[in-house]
Design a protein around this motif. Structure first.
Motif, PDB file in Angstrom:
ATOM      1  N   HIS B 589       0.501  -1.583  -0.255  1.00  0.00           N
ATOM      2  CA  HIS B 589      -0.229  -0.430  -0.078  1.00  0.00           C
ATOM      3  C   HIS B 589       0.703   1.210  -0.221  1.00  0.00           C
ATOM      4  N   LEU B 590       1.915   1.166   0.925  1.00  0.00           N
ATOM      5  CA  LEU B 590       2.431   2.364   0.962  1.00  0.00           C
ATOM      6  C   LEU B 590       3.496   3.241  -0.132  1.00  0.00           C
ATOM      7  N   MET B 591       4.063   1.230  -1.174  1.00  0.00           N
ATOM      8  CA  MET B 591       4.946   2.126  -2.490  1.00  0.00           C
ATOM      9  C   MET B 591       3.969   1.946  -3.165  1.00  0.00           C
ATOM     10  N   ASP B 597       3.526  -8.747  -6.124  1.00  0.00           N
ATOM     11  CA  ASP B 597       4.893  -8.006  -6.443  1.00  0.00           C
ATOM     12  C   ASP B 597       6.172  -7.281  -5.290  1.00  0.00           C
ATOM     13  N   VAL B 598       5.468  -7.039  -4.214  1.00  0.00           N
ATOM     14  CA  VAL B 598       6.152  -7.447  -2.677  1.00  0.00           C
ATOM     15  C   VAL B 598       7.658  -8.714  -2.244  1.00  0.00           C
ATOM     16  N   ARG B 608       9.725  -5.795  -6.752  1.00  0.00           N
ATOM     17  CA  ARG B 608      10.509  -6.501  -7.140  1.00  0.00           C
ATOM     18  C   ARG B 608      10.729  -5.331  -8.130  1.00  0.00           C
ATOM     19  N   GLY B 609      12.239  -5.951  -8.747  1.00  0.00           N
ATOM     20  CA  GLY B 609      13.036  -5.020  -9.747  1.00  0.00           C
ATOM     21  C   GLY B 609      12.741  -3.747  -9.781  1.00  0.00           C
ATOM     22  N   THR B 610      12.837  -3.490  -8.101  1.00  0.00           N
ATOM     23  CA  THR B 610      13.259  -1.724  -7.969  1.00  0.00           C
ATOM     24  C   THR B 610      14.126  -1.675  -6.068  1.00  0.00           C
ATOM     25  N   ASP B 611      14.414  -0.495  -5.740  1.00  0.00           N
ATOM     26  CA  ASP B 611      15.343  -0.387  -5.178  1.00  0.00           C
ATOM     27  C   ASP B 611      14.007  -0.155  -4.488  1.00  0.00           C
ATOM     28  N   GLU B 612      13.048   0.596  -4.713  1.00  0.00           N
ATOM     29  CA  GLU B 612      12.001   1.539  -3.561  1.00  0.00           C
ATOM     30  C   GLU B 612      11.852   0.149  -2.402  1.00  0.00           C
ATOM     31  N   GLY B 613      11.831   0.586  -0.610  1.00  0.00           N
ATOM     32  CA  GLY B 613      11.856  -0.892  -0.128  1.00  0.00           C
ATOM     33  C   GLY B 613      11.204   0.032   1.324  1.00  0.00           C
ATOM     34  N   ARG B 614      10.342  -1.423   2.639  1.00  0.00           N
ATOM     35  CA  ARG B 614      10.781  -0.767   3.625  1.00  0.00           C
ATOM     36  C   ARG B 614      10.856  -1.396   4.281  1.00  0.00           C
ATOM     37  N   THR B 615      11.627  -1.432   5.967  1.00  0.00           N
ATOM     38  CA  THR B 615      12.215  -2.145   6.457  1.00  0.00           C
ATOM     39  C   THR B 615      10.858  -2.490   7.323  1.00  0.00           C
TER      40      THR B 615
END
Ligand code: FES
Ligand code: FES
Lengths: 173, 823
Positions: B589-591, B597-598, B608-615
């Motif tokens: 939701h946040l991304m 895909d997460v 997946r396939g990006t640098d975008e992430g959340r710990t």
């Protein structure tokens, strides 16, 4: 009732006690020093071991009045400046405890053992700790821990061994 | 709210305060983590039940029966009541209306006799040490003093001490209904066919002596009430089961009763019980409206903590000349003691499926009769039924090997389930999921130096060395991880075997794991932290484990039967997985991505396939702030899970023991001991090794030292630690242990139980070694505990005249038990 003065882990207490009061009950019930447990009523298990004027003693087998004027160190008084005694460290490192009920007595007895024999063989550790029973560990790791602490202590002597004179001064000050 | 809570701001503050720790790259599973529990235990900052002091607390002492069996004709507590410091004194009759009956949760047959079991005896005492009156006073010394002012009149009745005699016609009765509690039968295959014309039959009788569990912490109870609800602190293994059972027996509604197991100093089954003292403490707190404490002395405990084992075993093994086992027949008499306590009748049944051990056979037949005697009830003690079974089959298989002139390892090899045959459904109907007996045995033999020791043995025999070498083999498996609720139900057990866990991510990213297991030495705080750290990708240090308090851990089935990891640990994993799914939804939701895909890796959710992430920590804070959540998403990252596996857990292993027996004095010393256990995948090898060490020590205790002994009047003779000998450091060798790893297929961690394995394996390894040393002397068996005196007598009574040059003078004979010597 007799009045006694006893130093426990560096603090001086003055207490009126029944002559029959056991030292371990003085520690646990009156002074709140519950780190020293009781495992039997015949002096066999060693769970209650403390040092009394520097030598290990089973505090269930000593009357509080007999400790008058003495200095008692329990497992609660071993750490220095927040750092554990090497024997405590070694018990942790070697997994020498499970339920931990025997551990305070085992640690106190082991420290006394090293006073007499700073580099004990496996055999000597086993004989030296015969009066301290553990139901959980099978002793293999306890033996390893005592020998590890011996090695560590010969490398870096633990400043102010428990029951040393400084403890008393600290208590009086 | 004046200051808006900003997730980024809070995260920044936490980071500044240095609280965020990086997850370690190393996986926690399999890592020898030092235990978290140790910090309080090595420094004395513990909370044993006896440490608890509450304002106005009173101390309870019990007056206990000095007789094994007697009618109570009068109890006068009035003199005690008037002593200084005494607040109350009661007899059993005073409490009769409200004390109820202690529960038995395992009615193994339809027609089982379950006698009424008042916590405090009212009309009759049936075992030595049974409580007959109590005093409540202002301190423990006064309470103990006042017991002496209580007068009890007893009319002695005949004690019932021997199980065989107890079943004879006209024997004195423990209960009106007679001395037979139940007979339980079980069979698989055609046992008559297996024994008919069998070329070899080994038929043996073994005595599983009565043991006293001897956890180092004596039992202790504190009960308190605020006038509405009750809290019971107890040195127990089973706070959850206890709460349910106490609600059923005391009439205190379950929701008004909180049970806490603080630090508990060992149990080994002895604290798997609903005890008279727990019930009575609650009643006294209710009557007096003040907190009460009772702590047992060791001598009181030796009398009244339930005892273990105590079975007479008859085992017959039919085999072919090539060593192939055709069938096994077992007849047991199991001493229940005077009453059936929580799982008393079920203990021998836990062994019923294990007399076939790791072996294939055509038929199996088992009968067990539970017998009442005027002794302390028996109940679970480390292994509960399975050590007895393993002892009998492993002793008998060694005898079979001898009979056939075959190496004991070879006989086993010819019969055991081979690695290709798993999963394997045994003649007893259990399906062993996985195992590799070949691998564990090969490893153990190599570590032990088996061939070298055999050569030395031959040499000593040749030389008539007075000190003979004996080699004992024990290849065990066991069913543990007491679980499948369905199976427990089919065995008439009163409860299920699931386990529960809750996992909460706190706003700062730390993790609380709440477990229904109740550790008392097993290191769950450490091991469950490792499981959660791996599953959630958080640092080990960031996890704390809560347990042992029914108001904190709401649901649980507690700790016994080597069940905690295989059921409770797996429940922790399952709860973590659920938390992660919620976190994934939030992350997506946040991304602004689809949850599919997460991906999750190392504590971070990434598109997946990006640098975008959340710990996961960021997500915990986002859930807490609740500013931007998916529709319908409740603002929390937590989950609960209950796990109920389909099957038991089957650890196995090979234990080898070498003993030196002095044939002149009977002295026996363990020279070396090697254990290779397969407990599946391992969470923490340090803890596993510790469990194995301690287990072996307890099994050796049964083999060599321990026995609860009664005199002819039924008094317990071994009431102190000076009389009941548990092994000291000087009595044991260093144990050499190693593992093989065959993952369990019955749970996602691949783990198997380990708590009881050592005890189950070691007793037969030691006694087989002694028998092996003495066989050339014509000794067939030595009854446990194999004390020097018993070994000496066995030699003295053996048929074969010994090659030994001289038999030493008779040692002093302070006969410990009436029936010592060889059988
Ligand atoms: S309590 Fe057992 S020796 Fe002191
Ligand atoms: S660690 Fe439990 S008694 Fe020693």
């Amino acid at each position: 009732m007799p009045r006694i003065t006893v130093s426990v882990d560096g603090v001086t207490y003055e207490e009126e006690v029944e002559p029959r009061l056991l030292l371990v009950h003085l520690l646990r019930d009156r002074l709140g020093k519950t780190g020293t447990p009781v495992g039997c009523d015949t002096g066999n298990c060693g769970a209650c071991t403390v040092t009394l004027d520097g030598r290990s003693a089973k505090s269930c087998s000593v009357l509080a009045v007999q400790a008058d004027g003495s200095e008692v160190v329990t497992v609660e008084g071993l750490a220095r400046d927040g750092r554990w005694h090497p024997m405590q460290e070694a018990f942790h490192a070697e997994h020498a405890l499970q339920c931990g009920y025997c551990t305070p007595g085992m640690i106190m007895a082991a420290i006394d053992l090293l006073r007499d024999d700073p580099d004990p063989s496996e055999e000597a550790v086993r004989r030296g700790l015969e009066g301290n029973l553990c139901r959980c560990t099978g002793y293999t790791n306890i033996v390893r821990a005592v020998r590890r602490a011996a090695a560590e202590m010969s490398r870096v002597p633990h400043e102010r061994a428990p029951g040393a004179a400084e403890g008393r001064e600290a208590a009086a000050s | 709210m004046t200051e808006q809570l900003d997730a980024g701001l809070v995260a920044g503050r936490i980071a500044e305060s240095g609280q965020v720790s990086e997850p370690s790259a190393e996986r926690e599973m399999g890592r020898a983590r030092r235990r978290k529990e140790d910090a309080r235990l090595v420094t004395g900052r513990t909370m044993w039940t006896d440490n608890i002091q509450l304002p106005g607390m009173l101390y309870v002492a019990f007056l206990r029966s000095p007789m094994a069996h007697a009618r109570i004709t009068g109890v006068d507590v009035s003199a005690a009541r008037s002593l200084p410091g005494v607040v109350a004194a009661y007899s059993g009759r005073d409490l009769a209306e409200e004390q109820g009956s202690l529960p038995c949760a395992w009615p193994v047959t339809e027609d089982i006799v379950i006698p009424d079991h008042p916590p405090m005896a009212v009309d009759e005492v049936r075992y030595p040490g049974e409580a007959v009156a109590c005093v409540v006073a202002t301190d423990r010394y006064r309470a103990a003093d006042a017991l002496e002012a209580i007068a009890v009149d007893y009319e002695p009745l005949d004690p019932v001490l021997d199980m065989t005699e107890a079943l004879a016609e006209g024997a004195p009765k423990v209960h009106e209904a007679g001395n037979r509690a139940f007979t339980w039968k079980f069979a698989g295959g055609d046992i008559d066919a297996a024994f008919r014309d069998a070329p070899v039959v080994i038929d043996r009788a073994y005595v599983q002596q009565r043991l006293i569990p001897t956890a180092m912490e004596p039992r202790a109870v504190v009960a308190t009430t605020d006038g509405d609800g009750f809290t019971l602190y107890s040195a127990t293994q089973i706070p959850h089961v206890l709460r349910v059972m106490l609600a059923m027996t005391t009439g205190i509604p379950e929701h008004k009763l909180r049970v806490v197991a603080p630090d508990v100093g060992g149990g080994f089954g002895s604290k798997l019980q609903v005890t008279a003292e727990e019930v009575l403490a609650l009643l006294l707190a209710r009557r007096l409206g003040r907190p009460v404490k009772w702590t047992e002395s060791r001598s009181e405990g030796n009398l009244t903590v339930h005892h273990g084992r105590d079975q007479l075993q008859r085992i017959a093994v039919a085999a072919d000349r090539d060593g192939r086992i055709r069938g096994v027949r077992v007849e047991l008499l199991a001493d229940m003691g005077a009453y059936l306590m929580l799982v008393t009748p079920g203990v021998p049944l836990l062994g019923a499926f294990m007399y076939n051990g790791i072996y294939k056979m055509d038929a199996y037949d088992f009968t067990c009769t539970g017998v009442f005697t005027t002794k302390m009830p028996t109940d679970a003690y480390r292994g509960a039924g399975r050590p007895e079974a393993t002892f009998a089959i492993e002793r008998a298989v060694d005898e079979l090997a001898h009979e056939l002139g075959m190496d004991p390892v070879e006989v086993r090899r010819r019969n055991w389930i081979t690695r290709e045959e798993f999963p394997y459904t045994t003649i007893a109907g259990l399906t062993y999921d996985s195992g590799d007996y070949e691998a564990a045995t090969e490893k153990a033999l190599a570590m032990f130096g088996y061939d070298g020791l055999r050569a030395e043995q031959a040499d000593r025999r040749e030389r008539h060395d007075p000190v003979q070498l004996g080699i004992g083999v024990s290849t065990y498996t066991e069913m543990c991880g007491l679980a499948p609720s369905r199976v427990l139900g089919s065995l008439s057990y009163g409860a299920g075997g699931w386990e529960h866990a809750a996992v909460r991510l706190l706003p700062t990213g730390k993790v609380e794991v709440v477990t229904g297991t109740s550790p008392h030495g097993q290191g769950h705080e450490t091991a469950w932290s490792q499981i959660a750290a791996d599953a959630l990708g958080v640092p080990f240090e960031d996890v704390s484990v809560l347990h042992g308090d029914t108001s904190v851990a709401h649901r649980g089935m507690d700790t016994y039967g080597s069940r905690s990891l295989v059921v409770g640990g797996v429940a922790v994993l399952a709860a973590c997985e659920k938390v992660k799914e919620r976190a994934r939804e939030l992350a997506a939701h946040l991304m602004e991505a689809s949850a599919d895909d997460v991906e999750f890796d190392g504590g971070r959710f990434r598109v997946r396939g990006t640098d975008e992430g959340r710990t996961i920590q960021e997500l915990a804070l986002a859930a807490f702030a609740a500013h931007d959540l998916p529709g319908g998403f409740e603002p929390r990252l937590d989950a609960e899970a209950t796990f109920d596996p389909d099957n038991f857990s089957f650890p196995h292993g090979t234990h080898l023991c070498a003993v030196e027996v002095d044939t002149e004095t009977g002295r026996c010393a363990i020279r070396s001991y090697v254990a290779v256990d397969d407990v599946g995948s391992v969470v923490n090898p340090l803890i596993v090794e510790g469990q194995v060490h301690g287990g072996i020590a307890q099994g050796v205790g049964q083999a060599l030292f321990e026995e609860a002994v009664h005199d002819a009047d039924g008094n317990l003779v071994t009431t102190t630690m000076a009389d009941y000998l548990i092994p000291s450091a000087a009595d044991l060798p260093e144990f050499t242990t190693d593992r093989t790893e065959t993952p369990a297929t019955s749970n996602p961690l691949g783990v198997k139980g380990v708590g009881e394995a050592g005890t189950i394996a070691s007793t037969p390894a030691v006694v087989n070694a002694i028998a092996d040393a003495l066989r050339p002397y014509g000794v067939r068996d030595v009854r446990m505990p194999c004390t020097p005196e018993r070994i000496w007598r066995a030699l003295a009574e053996a048929e074969v005249t010994v090659p030994a040059q001289s038999r030493a003078a008779v040692p002093s004979t302070s006969e410990i038990a009436p029936e010592g010597g060889a059988r």
